[in-house]
Scaffold this active site. Structure first.
Site, mmCIF file in Angstrom:
data_model
loop_
_atom_site.group_PDB
_atom_site.id
_atom_site.type_symbol
_atom_site.label_atom_id
_atom_site.label_comp_id
_atom_site.label_asym_id
_atom_site.label_seq_id
_atom_site.Cartn_x
_atom_site.Cartn_y
_atom_site.Cartn_z
ATOM 1 C CG ASP A 48 9.387 -1.695 2.399
ATOM 2 O OD1 ASP A 48 10.137 -2.418 3.000
ATOM 3 O OD2 ASP A 48 8.109 -1.826 2.867
ATOM 4 N NE ARG A 71 4.380 -4.254 4.168
ATOM 5 C CZ ARG A 71 3.260 -4.066 4.555
ATOM 6 N NH1 ARG A 71 2.501 -3.512 3.887
ATOM 7 N NH2 ARG A 71 2.938 -4.026 5.842
ATOM 8 N NE ARG A 129 2.856 -4.303 10.468
ATOM 9 C CZ ARG A 129 3.481 -3.847 9.531
ATOM 10 N NH1 ARG A 129 2.817 -2.731 8.848
ATOM 11 N NH2 ARG A 129 4.615 -4.454 9.372
ATOM 12 C CD GLN A 170 16.563 -7.260 5.111
ATOM 13 O OE1 GLN A 170 16.445 -6.833 3.817
ATOM 14 N NE2 GLN A 170 15.961 -8.281 5.541
ATOM 15 C CG ASP A 199 6.795 0.880 -0.344
ATOM 16 O OD1 ASP A 199 7.087 1.726 0.493
ATOM 17 O OD2 ASP A 199 6.062 -0.026 0.039
ATOM 18 C CG ASP A 202 1.735 1.833 0.968
ATOM 19 O OD1 ASP A 202 2.382 1.255 1.854
ATOM 20 O OD2 ASP A 202 1.800 1.331 -0.255
ATOM 21 C CB THR A 237 8.445 2.743 4.629
ATOM 22 O OG1 THR A 237 8.582 1.033 4.338
ATOM 23 C CG2 THR A 237 8.276 3.325 3.774
ATOM 24 N N GLY A 277 5.494 -0.856 9.971
ATOM 25 C CA GLY A 277 6.749 -1.271 10.150
ATOM 26 C C GLY A 277 7.900 -0.311 10.469
ATOM 27 N NE ARG A 317 28.727 -24.635 0.069
ATOM 28 C CZ ARG A 317 29.101 -24.952 1.298
ATOM 29 N NH1 ARG A 317 29.487 -24.066 1.927
ATOM 30 N NH2 ARG A 317 29.670 -26.207 1.625
HETATM 31 P P1 ATP Z 1 5.439 -0.623 6.208
HETATM 32 O O1 ATP Z 1 5.078 -0.846 4.735
HETATM 33 O O2 ATP Z 1 6.579 0.103 6.268
HETATM 34 O O3 ATP Z 1 5.099 -1.750 6.842
HETATM 35 P P2 ATP Z 1 2.904 0.684 6.372
HETATM 36 O O4 ATP Z 1 2.327 2.126 6.897
HETATM 37 O O5 ATP Z 1 2.317 0.670 4.875
HETATM 38 O O6 ATP Z 1 4.463 0.648 6.723
HETATM 39 P P3 ATP Z 1 0.930 -0.969 7.083
HETATM 40 O O7 ATP Z 1 0.737 -2.016 8.235
HETATM 41 O O8 ATP Z 1 0.116 -1.226 5.741
HETATM 42 O O9 ATP Z 1 2.321 -0.491 7.257
HETATM 43 O O10 ATP Z 1 -0.320 0.037 7.723
HETATM 44 C C1 ATP Z 1 0.093 0.710 8.884
HETATM 45 C C2 ATP Z 1 -1.458 0.975 9.748
HETATM 46 O O11 ATP Z 1 -2.199 1.805 8.979
HETATM 47 C C3 ATP Z 1 -2.413 -0.382 9.581
HETATM 48 O O12 ATP Z 1 -1.914 -1.074 10.713
HETATM 49 C C4 ATP Z 1 -3.892 0.522 9.864
HETATM 50 O O13 ATP Z 1 -3.940 0.696 11.084
HETATM 51 C C5 ATP Z 1 -3.558 1.680 8.961
HETATM 52 N N1 ATP Z 1 -4.075 1.535 7.827
HETATM 53 C C6 ATP Z 1 -3.820 0.773 6.586
HETATM 54 N N2 ATP Z 1 -4.616 0.787 5.562
HETATM 55 C C7 ATP Z 1 -5.651 1.490 6.098
HETATM 56 C C8 ATP Z 1 -7.039 1.927 5.215
HETATM 57 N N3 ATP Z 1 -7.175 1.710 4.158
HETATM 58 N N4 ATP Z 1 -7.681 2.770 6.018
HETATM 59 C C9 ATP Z 1 -7.486 3.245 7.387
HETATM 60 N N5 ATP Z 1 -6.104 2.893 7.939
HETATM 61 C C10 ATP Z 1 -5.346 1.879 7.252
#
Ligand code: ATP
Length: 319
Positions: free
Chosen positions: A127, A171, A72, A251, A129, A103, A125, A11, A162
């Site tokens: 979040d 998340r 993604r 947001q 988190d 993460d 991010t 994100g 209200r």
């Molecule tokens: P946010 O929480 O802000 O959305 P994020 O980095 O956690 O950010 P995700 O959609 O969970 O967002 O992960 C982003 C990308 O990271 C995924 O689309 C995928 O390409 C890669 N990814 C996630 N998990 C794995 C994994 N276990 N192994 C390899 N690549 C991964």
């Protein structure tokens, strides 16, 4: 000449551009060639990679979103797919990669680190988190966006006497809800890290109404339930007319706050500095206003925790 690459993934968050700018400028300052990967891991697999010059990151520090685009790429969990990504970097002589994301993005970076590319994570991010950092890039901006919305909602809540239920992002984490709830003076904050008894919430609203309280703001983190579900749950216990507001993707947008720009600049530059010192498989962060690094293993060791003291305070101040 050493070559590194940078991408944004998951994100998007306000301040990602400032982080990209810092990686590129710090790299060039140190005599490194920096390449931008467009569309996150998807672009890495599709070979969507371009050398970046100083001017390519000009006029972006103040912009929300990410100039490198984000995507993604679920198939990145497959080793054969990542092999293609590694090959695309290696054929250009790029041995290091800065991954700006959450993460999930760190998990991809951890795999790449094991598979031949030196990686460094930068927490991007809204979040907040991610373990190993007090704040993530984008959290402060998103928080202020929510506060602005809650202030506006409060005006109409007061006028119409209200109860408003405001659903915020995060998340599985409740940081945005907690901080926005404290800063916006919400009567009730529902976060996934702590079980909330809706009956108790309803009783508190009822007690407030009996006391002459005319309006009430409930902030619910998306990880707990939707605002609509919350309204249904509340009506099981009290007869009140609620209005629900889902803040949604607004947001994630908007120009980054000063705090996020400075944080992104510091963390982006520090990621490059560490890679040049042969540190790999880590994520950068800020703890007690000091730059820190945490191995991916440690980042994933524990689940994210809420600031318990702040949560207690939110309850004390909303009596
Ligand atoms: P946010 O929480 O802000 O959305 P994020 O980095 O956690 O950010 P995700 O959609 O969970 O967002 O992960 C982003 C990308 O990271 C995924 O689309 C995928 O390409 C890669 N990814 C996630 N998990 C794995 C994994 N276990 N192994 C390899 N690549 C991964």
């Amino acid at each position: 000449m050493k070559k590194i690459a940078v991408l944004t993934s998951g994100g998007d968050s306000p301040g990602m551009n400032a982080a990209v700018r810092a990686v590129v400028r710090k790299g060039i300052y140190e005599g490194v060639e920096v390449h931008g990967v467009y569309q996150g891991y998807q672009g890495l697999v599709n070979d969507n990679i371009k050398k970046l010059e100083l001017g390519d990151v000009g006029d972006i520090i103040q912009r929300g979103g990410t100039k490198l685009y984000s995507a993604r790429c679920p198939e990145f969990i497959e080793p054969e797919v990542r092999k293609k990504a590694v090959e695309n970097l290696q054929k250009r002589g790029i041995d290091s990669l800065v991954v700006i994301g959450g993460d999930g993005s760190y998990r991809g970076a951890q795999r790449l680190n094991e598979e031949g590319i030196k990686t460094m994570g930068v927490p991007g991010t809204i979040d907040n988190d991610i373990n190993g950092t007090d704040y993530t890039i984008g959290f402060d901006t998103a928080l202020n966006t929510i506060i602005d919305a809650v202030d506006r909602i409060r005006d109409t809540a007061t006028s119409h006497e209200r109860t408003f239920i405001v659903e915020v992002m995060g998340r599985d984490a409740g940081d945005l809800a907690l901080w926005a709830g404290v800063a916006g003076g919400a009567e009730t904050i529902l976060i996934p890290e702590s079980h909330s008894d809706i009956k108790e919430v309803a009783e508190r609203i009822e007690t407030g109404m009996k006391r002459g309280k005319k309006h009430s703001i409930i902030i619910v983190a998306e990880g707990v339930m939707t605002a609509a579900q919350c309204a249904v749950e509340l009506r099981k216990y009290i007869n009140i007319d609620t209005r629900e507001s889902v803040l949604g993707h607004m947001q994630r947008g908007g120009k980054p706050t000063g705090s996020d720009r400075v944080l992104a600049s510091r963390l982006g530059a520090y990621a490059v500095e560490l890679l040049l010192n042969d540190v790999r498989g880590h994520a950068v962060g800020i703890e007690n206003n000091r730059l820190t690094k945490t191995s991916f293993d440690r980042v994933f060791e524990e689940s994210h925790r809420i600031d318990e003291g702040l949560f207690r305070l939110s309850k004390e101040l909303s009596i």
